[in-house]
Design a protein around this motif. Structure first.
Motif, short mmCIF file in Angstrom:
data_model
loop_
_atom_site.label_atom_id
_atom_site.label_comp_id
_atom_site.label_asym_id
_atom_site.label_seq_id
_atom_site.Cartn_x
_atom_site.Cartn_y
_atom_site.Cartn_z
N ILE A 99 4.50 -11.18 0.62
CA ILE A 99 5.24 -10.25 1.48
C ILE A 99 4.49 -8.93 1.55
CG2 ILE A 99 7.40 -8.96 1.76
CD1 ILE A 99 8.77 -11.20 0.16
N PRO A 100 4.08 -8.50 2.76
CA PRO A 100 3.43 -7.19 2.88
C PRO A 100 4.44 -6.06 2.75
CG PRO A 100 3.69 -8.15 5.05
CD PRO A 100 4.19 -9.18 4.06
N ALA A 101 4.01 -4.94 2.16
CA ALA A 101 4.91 -3.79 1.99
C ALA A 101 4.13 -2.50 2.18
CB ALA A 101 5.56 -3.81 0.61
N LEU A 102 4.84 -1.46 2.61
CA LEU A 102 4.27 -0.13 2.79
C LEU A 102 5.21 0.89 2.18
CD1 LEU A 102 2.05 1.68 4.25
CD2 LEU A 102 3.71 1.86 6.11
N TYR A 103 4.65 1.86 1.45
CA TYR A 103 5.42 2.90 0.78
C TYR A 103 4.98 4.25 1.30
CZ TYR A 103 6.20 -1.04 -2.37
OH TYR A 103 6.52 -2.29 -2.88
N ILE A 104 5.92 5.02 1.90
CA ILE A 104 5.60 6.31 2.51
C ILE A 104 6.63 7.36 2.04
CG2 ILE A 104 4.36 5.45 4.53
CD1 ILE A 104 6.95 5.59 6.12
N PRO A 105 6.21 8.63 1.82
CA PRO A 105 7.14 9.64 1.31
C PRO A 105 7.99 10.32 2.38
CG PRO A 105 4.95 10.57 1.43
CD PRO A 105 4.83 9.13 1.83
N PHE A 106 7.69 10.08 3.62
CA PHE A 106 8.47 10.68 4.70
C PHE A 106 9.40 9.63 5.28
CE2 PHE A 106 4.95 8.76 6.91
CZ PHE A 106 3.86 9.13 6.17
N LEU A 107 10.11 9.97 6.35
CA LEU A 107 11.04 9.03 6.98
C LEU A 107 10.35 8.32 8.13
CD1 LEU A 107 13.00 10.87 5.33
CD2 LEU A 107 14.70 10.35 7.07
N GLN A 138 0.84 -1.19 0.00
CA GLN A 138 0.00 0.00 0.00
C GLN A 138 0.88 1.25 0.00
OE1 GLN A 138 -2.78 -0.03 3.31
NE2 GLN A 138 -4.38 -0.89 2.03
N CYS A 139 0.40 2.29 -0.68
CA CYS A 139 1.02 3.62 -0.62
C CYS A 139 0.25 4.46 0.38
CB CYS A 139 0.97 4.29 -1.99
SG CYS A 139 1.92 3.46 -3.26
N ALA A 140 0.97 5.15 1.24
CA ALA A 140 0.33 6.02 2.23
C ALA A 140 1.09 7.34 2.24
CB ALA A 140 0.34 5.38 3.61
N SER A 141 0.57 8.33 1.53
CA SER A 141 1.27 9.61 1.45
C SER A 141 0.86 10.58 2.55
CB SER A 141 1.04 10.26 0.08
OG SER A 141 -0.34 10.45 -0.16
N GLY A 142 -0.08 10.18 3.40
CA GLY A 142 -0.52 11.01 4.51
C GLY A 142 -0.05 10.44 5.84
N LYS A 143 -0.22 11.22 6.90
CA LYS A 143 0.24 10.80 8.21
C LYS A 143 -0.65 9.73 8.85
CE LYS A 143 4.03 13.19 8.81
NZ LYS A 143 5.32 12.52 9.00
N ASN A 144 -1.70 9.31 8.13
CA ASN A 144 -2.55 8.24 8.66
C ASN A 144 -2.02 6.87 8.26
OD1 ASN A 144 -3.08 8.49 5.92
ND2 ASN A 144 -5.25 7.97 6.13
N TRP A 145 -0.74 6.79 7.89
CA TRP A 145 -0.18 5.53 7.40
C TRP A 145 -0.26 4.42 8.44
CZ3 TRP A 145 4.04 3.29 9.82
CH2 TRP A 145 4.77 4.11 10.69
N LYS A 146 -0.29 4.76 9.71
CA LYS A 146 -0.32 3.74 10.76
C LYS A 146 -1.64 2.97 10.78
CE LYS A 146 2.97 6.24 13.65
NZ LYS A 146 3.22 6.95 14.92
N THR A 147 -2.64 3.47 10.05
CA THR A 147 -3.93 2.78 9.96
C THR A 147 -4.02 1.93 8.70
OG1 THR A 147 -5.04 4.57 8.73
CG2 THR A 147 -5.01 4.75 11.14
N LYS A 148 -2.91 1.75 7.97
CA LYS A 148 -2.96 1.08 6.67
C LYS A 148 -2.05 -0.14 6.57
CE LYS A 148 -4.52 4.84 3.74
NZ LYS A 148 -4.40 5.47 2.42
N PRO A 149 -2.18 -1.11 7.46
CA PRO A 149 -1.39 -2.33 7.28
C PRO A 149 -2.00 -3.19 6.18
CG PRO A 149 -2.80 -2.53 9.22
CD PRO A 149 -2.98 -1.13 8.69
N VAL A 150 -1.23 -3.44 5.13
CA VAL A 150 -1.77 -4.19 4.00
C VAL A 150 -2.13 -5.62 4.39
CG1 VAL A 150 0.42 -5.06 3.09
CG2 VAL A 150 -1.45 -4.52 1.51
#
Length: 355
Positions: A265-273, A232-244
Motif C-alpha cells: 500500500i503506497p502512503a504519503l505523510y505531509i505536515p499541512f492539509l 514517503q514523508c514530504a514536509s515541503g510543498k514539492n510533495w506532488k513530485t513524490k509519489p512513492v
C-alpha cells in the motif's frame, strides 16, 4: 512576527494564521479583530479608511466594503470548526464560532500525542513557508525538524495500520548506513532477503531508496501475505513530485534477492492539509470540492496522511496497549517532539518581546 495573510489566501491558509497567532500570542488567543488588522497590514495603503472606486472615481467608505471580509471570516471559521470536529480532544485549539475567537488549548505540561503532532505540523508548515519572521534563526535545524516529522509519521502509521512501523527515511536517528538499516528493517518484517552489498552499477550513496516509513501488520503466525505499506514523508510543498509508487519497483528490484511482498500500500505523510490550496468554488460547496480533491490525489499517492490525519492517528496509537509501543519506531520520542514545539514557541515569544 507572523507574515500577515491576505484576503486572496485560501481559507485553510488563513485558518493556519489564526491558529499560529493564538499559539504565539502572550494571551494565547486570536480573534476577528486580529485577523482584520492583519488584512489591513497586508493591504498596506488599501487598508486605509477609504478605498478608491476606479469606476466612479470616488473614495468609498471602507465600511461599505466590509461585507466580503465578513463572508470570508465565516468560511475561515467553518474550516476551523471542521478541524475541531475531525480531531476532538486531539485538536490543540478551542473555537468560538459565535464570537469568532480561537484559543490555544495546547498545554506544555500535559503531553497529548494528537495535540503535539498537530502543533508540530502547524509550526513545520510555517517554517517551510517562512511565515514567522526570524524563525530561520532558531537553533532547531531543518534536519532535526525532518527527523521529528518522521516520528510523527511513524506514530500515525502505527495508529492507522495497527502494527509495526520502521522509520527508514534519512536522516535516521541511529545514523546507520543504508544497507545495514535495510537489513535490520526486514529482519523485523520477517520476510525478504536484502543483498549483502551494494553491487557495481547501483548508487553507492543511496540514503533511503525513496522510502521513509515501512509499516506492516502481522498475523499471529508472523508469515508473509500481510498488510504492508511503504510511504514517503514530504514536509515541503514539492510533495506532488513524490509519489512513492514510482519508487517501489526499483526499491524491491534493486536491493532484494527475495522480494518481501508483491502487494503493498503506497502512503504519503505531509505536515499541512491536503486541501490547503483549494480556491473557493463558485457553484459548488467547498466540502464537495474538498472530497474531489482528496480523491484525485489518492489515485497517485495512495493513503495520504495530512496534518489532521497524522494528529488523529498519532493519538489513536498513543491509546494502544503499552506492550505494542515498542513495535513502532519513535514511540518513545513523543516528548522530544513536544519539547521541540515548546522551544520553538518560547524562542519566538522571546524574539517578539525583544523587538
Amino acid at each position: 512576527m507572523l507574515l500577515a495573510p491576505t484576503e486572496n489566501d485560501s481559507r485553510s491558509a488563513i485558518a493556519d494564521w489564526l491558529e499560529l497567532h493564538a499559539l504565539l500570542s502572550p494571551r494565547r488567543v486570536s480573534s476577528k479583530g486580529d485577523l482584520l488588522n492583519a488584512f489591513d497590514i497586508a493591504d498596506d495603503d488599501r487598508g486605509a479608511r477609504f478605498s478608491h472606486d476606479e469606476y466612479s472615481g470616488e473614495d468609498l467608505d471602507q465600511g461599505i466594503l466590509e461585507e466580503p471580509r465578513l463572508a470570508l471570516l465565516d468560511k475561515v471559521f467553518e474550516e476551523l470548526e471542521f478541524r475541531s470536529t475531525c480531531l476532538g480532544d486531539s485538536y490543540p485549539f478551542d473555537i468560538d464560532a459565535r464570537r469568532l475567537v480561537v484559543r490555544t488549548a495546547f498545554r506544555e505540561d500535559a503531553v497529548h500525542a494528537g495535540q503535539v503532532a498537530y502543533t508540530f505540523c502547524l509550526l513545520a508548515t510555517a517554517l517551510r513557508e517562512r511565515a514567522i519572521a526570524g524563525i530561520d534563526e532558531l537553533p532547531e535545524t531543518k534536519q532535526e525538524m525532518e527527523l521529528l516529522f518522521q516520528v510523527c509519521a511513524c506514530l500515525a502509521a502505527g495508529g492507522y495500520f495497527g502494527g509495526a512501523v520502521c522509520s527508514f527515511g534519512f536522516p535516521r536517528q541511529e545514523g546507520n548506513a543504508f544497507l545495514p538499516a535495510l537489513q535490520a528493517a526486514y529482519r523485523r518484517f520477517g520476510h525478504g532477503d536484502v543483498k549483502a552489498a551494494i553491487e557495481a552499477g547501483h548508487p553507492a550513496a543511496t540514503k533511503d531508496g525513496g522510502i521513509d516509513v515501512i509499516a506492516w501488520r502481522d498475523h499471529p503466525d508472523r508469515l508473509p501475505a500481510k498488510l504492508y505499506s511503504l510511504g514517503q514523508c514530504a514536509s515541503g510543498k514539492n510533495w506532488k513530485t513524490k509519489p512513492v509508487a514510482s519508487e517501489v519497483a526499483q526499491f524491491h528490484g534493486t536491493w532484494f534477492t527475495t522480494h518481501p511482498a508483491v502487494y503493498w500500500i503506497p502512503a504519503l505523510y505531509i505536515p499541512f492539509l491536503l486541501h490547503d490550496e483549494i480556491d473557493e468554488p463558485a457553484h459548488e460547496s467547498f466540502a464537495v470540492v474538498r472530497t474531489r480533491t482528496v480523491a484525485f490525489h489518492e489515485r497517485k499517492f495512495g493513503v495520504i496522511f495530512d496534518r489532521l490525519r497524522i494528529a488523529h492517528h498519532a493519538a489513536a496509537f498513543a491509546r494502544r496497549e503499552a506492550d505494542h509501543l515498542g513495535e513502532v519506531d519513535g514511540a518513545e520520542r513523543v516528548m522530544d517532539v513536544a519539547q521541540w514545539v515548546n522551544r520553538t514557541v518560547q524562542k519566538v515569544l522571546v524574539a517578539r518581546s525583544a523587538a
